[in-house]
Design a protein around this motif. Structure first.
Motif, PDB file in Angstrom:
ATOM      1  N   VAL A 183       4.514   4.729  -2.633  1.00 41.36           N
ATOM      2  CA  VAL A 183       3.191   4.213  -3.007  1.00 41.36           C
ATOM      3  C   VAL A 183       2.693   3.243  -1.933  1.00 41.36           C
ATOM      4  O   VAL A 183       1.536   3.315  -1.492  1.00 41.36           O
ATOM      5  CB  VAL A 183       3.242   3.518  -4.380  1.00 41.36           C
ATOM      6  N   ALA A 184       3.577   2.349  -1.506  1.00 45.67           N
ATOM      7  CA  ALA A 184       3.199   1.393  -0.460  1.00 45.67           C
ATOM      8  C   ALA A 184       2.818   2.113   0.824  1.00 45.67           C
ATOM      9  O   ALA A 184       1.843   1.741   1.497  1.00 45.67           O
ATOM     10  CB  ALA A 184       4.359   0.433  -0.205  1.00 45.67           C
ATOM     11  N   LEU A 187      -0.643   3.669   0.532  1.00 46.29           N
ATOM     12  CA  LEU A 187      -1.691   2.642   0.602  1.00 46.29           C
ATOM     13  C   LEU A 187      -1.891   2.164   2.040  1.00 46.29           C
ATOM     14  O   LEU A 187      -3.028   1.978   2.489  1.00 46.29           O
ATOM     15  CB  LEU A 187      -1.319   1.465  -0.301  1.00 46.29           C
ATOM     16  N   PHE A 191      -5.275   2.647   4.183  1.00 42.77           N
ATOM     17  CA  PHE A 191      -5.909   1.449   4.750  1.00 42.77           C
ATOM     18  C   PHE A 191      -6.109   1.607   6.253  1.00 42.77           C
ATOM     19  O   PHE A 191      -7.193   1.318   6.785  1.00 42.77           O
ATOM     20  CB  PHE A 191      -5.034   0.224   4.454  1.00 42.77           C
TER      21      PHE A 191
END
Length: 333
Positions: A183-184, A187, A191
């Protein structure tokens, strides 16, 4: 007339095909190694193994490679991303051991990583040292500082019975069934893509890498852009320090440097995915996937570790050579 028109259009068609071949050499290499290991490596296609590849081989390296992509996009390089990882890890563990809330400790870890970026920004944007030499110096200084902080390089362990659940969650938890490290990573990738392709800052960073003098003559503050870029690089790498530490519940001095060479390799492999040969987020992700699949496939094939390194190096050379050759031939056409 028709023959003349056809002869004039042939070079442009050849150039287009050459650029397409160069751009998709990375995709072709990825598909080829995936098919190869699916055929020869026992258990390669199992769901457990593919998930392991994503979590253990791809997730954290992707974040570090994205950080490197920011630096290379600006026309530099950052050899101290491992130092940012280590400083974030040390600060995170130390604050948790001191009894601080995990959220506060995580912010402290990110701040520890950001300090590396601030130091680099001072050297590069403030003093004018080249990114290679500045970040190389930071690498050596950071290694020495870690030795001093840990009495010669001793790991800092968290007691098994005293690890907060929120701390473990970063490395072992799931969100909607997806491991937190993945998930990180998603993201961070989203970004980075938005920043580099959809913001004025990102376009300026890329313009700095292409021709810094144009940015300077446009009235923009080149030192400010450079400083912000290197702080962003270290802050991004610091995320890995938090996740890595929560996964193994220990801080090991200089362990972040294990990501450095593969992050550089993935970033430059990814340049073959851009028609101009520039760093780009999708290409970097594909480069990490390629390296991760190759490492896992060679391991499952039972090849000696040192031969695995040789195979990975040859693959990097091959992809870069094909991409360069195709761009060169299309340019001549």
């Amino acid at each position: 007339m028709a023959v003349s028109s056809l002869s004039q259009s042939a070079p442009s068609v050849a150039a287009t095909l050459g650029k397409a071949a160069g751009r998709y050499a990375l995709v072709a290499a990825l598909a080829a190694v995936f098919a190869l290991f699916a055929a020869i490596a026992p258990g390669f296609l199992s769901g457990a193994n593919l998930l392991s590849v994503l979590v253990n081989n791809v997730a954290l390296l992707t974040i570090v490679a994205i950080a490197m992509t920011f630096a290379v996009s600006a026309g530099g390089i950052d050899l101290s991303v491992g130092t940012a990882i280590d400083f974030a890890s040390f600060a995170f563990v130390s604050l948790v051991l001191a009894g601080q809330p995990v959220a506060l400790a995580a912010l402290g870890g990110l701040a520890g990583g950001a300090l590396v970026g601030i130091f680099n920004a001072t050297l590069i944007a403030g003093i004018g040292i080249s990114p290679f030499l500045a970040t190389l110096g930071t690498l050596f200084v950071g290694r020495s500082v870690q030795q001093l902080l840990t009495n010669g390089g001793n790991p800092v362990y968290l007691p098994p019975t005293g690890v907060p659940e929120a701390f473990r969650f970063l490395g072992h938890g799931t969100i909607a069934g997806i491991p937190v490290p993945l998930v990180a990573t998603l993201l961070v990738v989203a970004f980075a893509w938005v920043v580099l392709s959809r913001t004025a800052f990102g376009r300026t960073v890329i313009a700095t890498g292409v021709q810094a003098s144009v940015v300077r003559y446009s009235g923009l503050s080149l030192p400010s852009i450079t400083a912000a870029t290197y702080i962003l690089v270290s802050l991004t790498a610091a995320i890995v320090g938090l996740i890595l530490t929560s996964t193994v519940t220990v801080y090991i001095p200089s362990s972040g440097n294990a990501f450095l060479l593969n992050a550089i390799g993935a970033t430059f492999i990814g340049t073959t995915f851009d028609r101009h040969g520039r760093p780009n987020v999708p290409g970097t992700v594909l480069g990490v996937l390629l390296l991760g699949i190759v490492a896992n496939g060679l391991l499952l094939s039972g090849l000696n570790f040192y031969w695995q390194q040789v195979g990975t190096g040859l693959l990097i050379f091959s992809v870069l050579a094909i991409g360069f050759a195709n761009r060169k031939s299309s340019g001549r056409a």
